[in-house]
Motif scaffolding. Structure first.
Motif, PDB file in Angstrom:
ATOM      1  N   MET A 195       9.635 -13.740  -1.981  1.00 17.21           N
ATOM      2  CA  MET A 195       9.674 -15.106  -2.488  1.00 17.21           C
ATOM      3  C   MET A 195       8.798 -16.040  -1.723  1.00 17.21           C
ATOM      4  N   ALA A 196       8.334 -16.804  -2.843  1.00 16.58           N
ATOM      5  CA  ALA A 196       7.249 -17.908  -2.080  1.00 16.58           C
ATOM      6  C   ALA A 196       8.101 -18.976  -1.746  1.00 16.58           C
ATOM      7  N   ARG A 197       8.088 -19.149  -0.130  1.00 19.82           N
ATOM      8  CA  ARG A 197       9.151 -20.282   0.324  1.00 19.82           C
ATOM      9  C   ARG A 197       8.120 -20.957   1.260  1.00 19.82           C
ATOM     10  N   LEU A 198       7.194 -20.812   1.739  1.00 20.54           N
ATOM     11  CA  LEU A 198       6.069 -21.552   2.380  1.00 20.54           C
ATOM     12  C   LEU A 198       4.944 -21.846   1.685  1.00 20.54           C
ATOM     13  N   TRP A 199       4.853 -23.450   1.647  1.00 24.12           N
ATOM     14  CA  TRP A 199       3.719 -23.706   0.556  1.00 24.12           C
ATOM     15  C   TRP A 199       2.973 -25.283   1.240  1.00 24.12           C
ATOM     16  N   HIS A 200       1.767 -25.244   0.542  1.00 26.52           N
ATOM     17  CA  HIS A 200       1.299 -26.627   0.610  1.00 26.52           C
ATOM     18  C   HIS A 200       1.480 -27.348  -0.336  1.00 26.52           C
ATOM     19  N   ARG A 201       1.989 -28.519   0.143  1.00 25.35           N
ATOM     20  CA  ARG A 201       2.364 -29.649  -0.870  1.00 25.35           C
ATOM     21  C   ARG A 201       1.347 -29.870  -2.033  1.00 25.35           C
ATOM     22  N   ASP A 202       0.308 -30.133  -1.718  1.00 27.16           N
ATOM     23  CA  ASP A 202      -0.509 -30.426  -2.649  1.00 27.16           C
ATOM     24  C   ASP A 202      -1.180 -29.336  -3.520  1.00 27.16           C
ATOM     25  N   ARG A 203      -0.683 -28.076  -3.457  1.00 26.77           N
ATOM     26  CA  ARG A 203      -1.348 -26.793  -4.055  1.00 26.77           C
ATOM     27  C   ARG A 203      -0.146 -26.172  -4.863  1.00 26.77           C
ATOM     28  N   ALA A 204       0.992 -26.445  -4.810  1.00 26.35           N
ATOM     29  CA  ALA A 204       2.309 -25.781  -5.220  1.00 26.35           C
ATOM     30  C   ALA A 204       3.258 -26.876  -5.652  1.00 26.35           C
ATOM     31  N   ARG A 230       5.372 -22.677  -8.246  1.00 27.63           N
ATOM     32  CA  ARG A 230       4.305 -22.519  -9.159  1.00 27.63           C
ATOM     33  C   ARG A 230       2.969 -22.761  -8.555  1.00 27.63           C
ATOM     34  N   PHE A 231       2.125 -22.053  -8.473  1.00 29.29           N
ATOM     35  CA  PHE A 231       0.772 -22.518  -7.780  1.00 29.29           C
ATOM     36  C   PHE A 231      -0.452 -21.325  -8.470  1.00 29.29           C
ATOM     37  N   ASP A 232      -1.581 -21.877  -8.460  1.00 35.54           N
ATOM     38  CA  ASP A 232      -2.753 -21.148  -8.913  1.00 35.54           C
ATOM     39  C   ASP A 232      -3.606 -20.727  -7.699  1.00 35.54           C
ATOM     40  N   GLY A 233      -3.576 -21.182  -6.559  1.00 34.48           N
ATOM     41  CA  GLY A 233      -4.283 -20.706  -5.636  1.00 34.48           C
ATOM     42  C   GLY A 233      -4.029 -19.281  -4.964  1.00 34.48           C
ATOM     43  N   PRO A 234      -4.884 -18.952  -4.024  1.00 33.22           N
ATOM     44  CA  PRO A 234      -4.640 -17.872  -3.228  1.00 33.22           C
ATOM     45  C   PRO A 234      -3.357 -17.863  -2.300  1.00 33.22           C
ATOM     46  N   SER A 235      -2.734 -16.566  -2.195  1.00 27.35           N
ATOM     47  CA  SER A 235      -1.521 -16.581  -1.404  1.00 27.35           C
ATOM     48  C   SER A 235      -1.391 -15.423  -0.406  1.00 27.35           C
ATOM     49  N   ARG A 236      -0.700 -15.289   0.432  1.00 24.31           N
ATOM     50  CA  ARG A 236      -0.464 -14.157   1.486  1.00 24.31           C
ATOM     51  C   ARG A 236       1.021 -13.640   1.575  1.00 24.31           C
ATOM     52  N   THR A 237       1.034 -12.565   1.947  1.00 22.65           N
ATOM     53  CA  THR A 237       2.836 -12.272   2.186  1.00 22.65           C
ATOM     54  C   THR A 237       2.709 -11.832   3.633  1.00 22.65           C
ATOM     55  N   LEU A 238       3.933 -12.308   4.389  1.00 22.46           N
ATOM     56  CA  LEU A 238       4.332 -11.834   5.681  1.00 22.46           C
ATOM     57  C   LEU A 238       5.161 -10.645   5.651  1.00 22.46           C
ATOM     58  N   ARG A 239       5.247  -9.792   6.770  1.00 18.74           N
ATOM     59  CA  ARG A 239       5.922  -8.740   6.719  1.00 18.74           C
ATOM     60  C   ARG A 239       7.427  -8.876   7.419  1.00 18.74           C
ATOM     61  N   GLY A 240       7.810  -9.874   8.090  1.00 13.41           N
ATOM     62  CA  GLY A 240       9.048 -10.258   8.712  1.00 13.41           C
ATOM     63  C   GLY A 240      10.054 -10.528   7.497  1.00 13.41           C
ATOM     64  N   ALA A 241      11.348 -10.694   7.561  1.00 13.11           N
ATOM     65  CA  ALA A 241      12.411 -10.872   6.785  1.00 13.11           C
ATOM     66  C   ALA A 241      13.242 -12.170   7.072  1.00 13.11           C
TER      67      ALA A 241
END
Length: 277
Positions: free
Chosen positions: A134-143, A155-166
């Motif tokens: 789930m996308a829960r960490l974001w930059h307010r000007d990019r999403a 919703r966003f169009d730029g790059p993203s990454r995924t962390l391992r922890g839960a």
């Protein structure tokens, strides 16, 4: 633990029993903002006691409420949690380490993994409950969050990454709370469909339950979680059917919208189930 330039945002309504755990699970956030829509319990006092700045906003719907919360943040990077969610110590440590690089990057958002605690224990096999991204960490000007009344998403169009922890989600303390949530969420979803003029397609309803149950119970491996898996698959399939029946009623008897709002209000479930279109 040092404060990092990050704002934790939580939207609340009568979450006194969970809000402290949620806020305390993110000790490194320089700012914690709780957007409350009129709690009548001790949510606001507890949130303030645990370091949050509380802002009142009448309920706008899940998506609009999250977007409003974004405007209240002092930092460009935000982390969204629900009051019944909290970071695991492993994810908190990973975030503390990874945040400086994330904030220096061009990333629009970061996916976190959510695991579900159901009937008092973590689910072990059911796929949506053991590592749902789930996308829960974001930059307010990019999403930006969608404007859906319920089942909103980032919703966003730029790059993203995924962390391992839960992070953990305590999914309804009892089946009673679950059924009450089904009523409320169904009403919100049906109002979205009503606004969009969605066709009813009631002929699909007999197949919806079977297909939804098979999808969760077999293909999403709920059966490996025993009777808890059966219950979660049955509940999800029933929700899928009830939404369609309620929407059919709404289209063929528009007066039922006011009647439903009155009933939900009588039982304290009317937050977000307005009668406007």
């Amino acid at each position: 633990m040092p404060n990092l330039p990050l704002t934790l945002v939580v939207i609340t309504y009568n979450e006194a029993h969970t809000i402290a755990r949620c806020l305390d699970s993110v000790p490194f956030a320089a700012e914690k903002v709780v957007v409350d829509s009129g709690s009548t319990d001790d949510t606001v006092a507890i949130a303030r006691a645990h370091g949050a700045r509380v802002v009142h906003q009448d309920w706008l719907g899940f998506g609009p409420q999250r977007n409003f919360a974004t405007t209240q943040a002092s930092h460009p990077w935000l982390l969204a949690l629900d009051a019944d969610e909290f970071l695991s110590p492993e994810l908190a440590a990973e975030l503390e380490t990874a945040l400086p690089a994330i904030q220096a990057s061009a990333d629009a958002a970061v996916y976190l993994r959510r695991r579900t605690i159901y009937m008092g224990r973590p689910m072990r096999w059911y796929r949506p409950a053991v590592g749902e991204k789930m996308a829960r960490l974001w930059h307010r000007d990019r999403a930006r969050w969608t404007d859906a009344r319920v089942h909103e998403s980032l919703r966003f169009d730029g790059p993203s990454r995924t962390l391992r922890g839960a992070f953990d989600h305590v999914n309804n303390p009892s089946l009673v709370e679950k059924q009450l949530k089904v009523l409320r969420y169904s009403e919100l979803k049906c109002r979205d469909w009503y606004d969009k003029g969605k066709s009813t397609r009631m002929w699909q309803t007999p197949f919806v339950f079977l297909l939804a149950f098979i999808k969760d119970y077999l293909f999403r491996l709920a059966f490996l979680d025993g009777w808890r898996g059966f219950i979660i698959a049955q509940t999800a399939a029933s929700y899928a059917v009830y939404k369609r029946m309620r929407y059919y009623e709404m289209r063929h008897n528009p007066a039922s919208r006011d009647s439903a709002s009155t009933a939900l209000h009588r039982h304290g479930l009317d937050r977000g189930s307005d009668t406007t279109t």
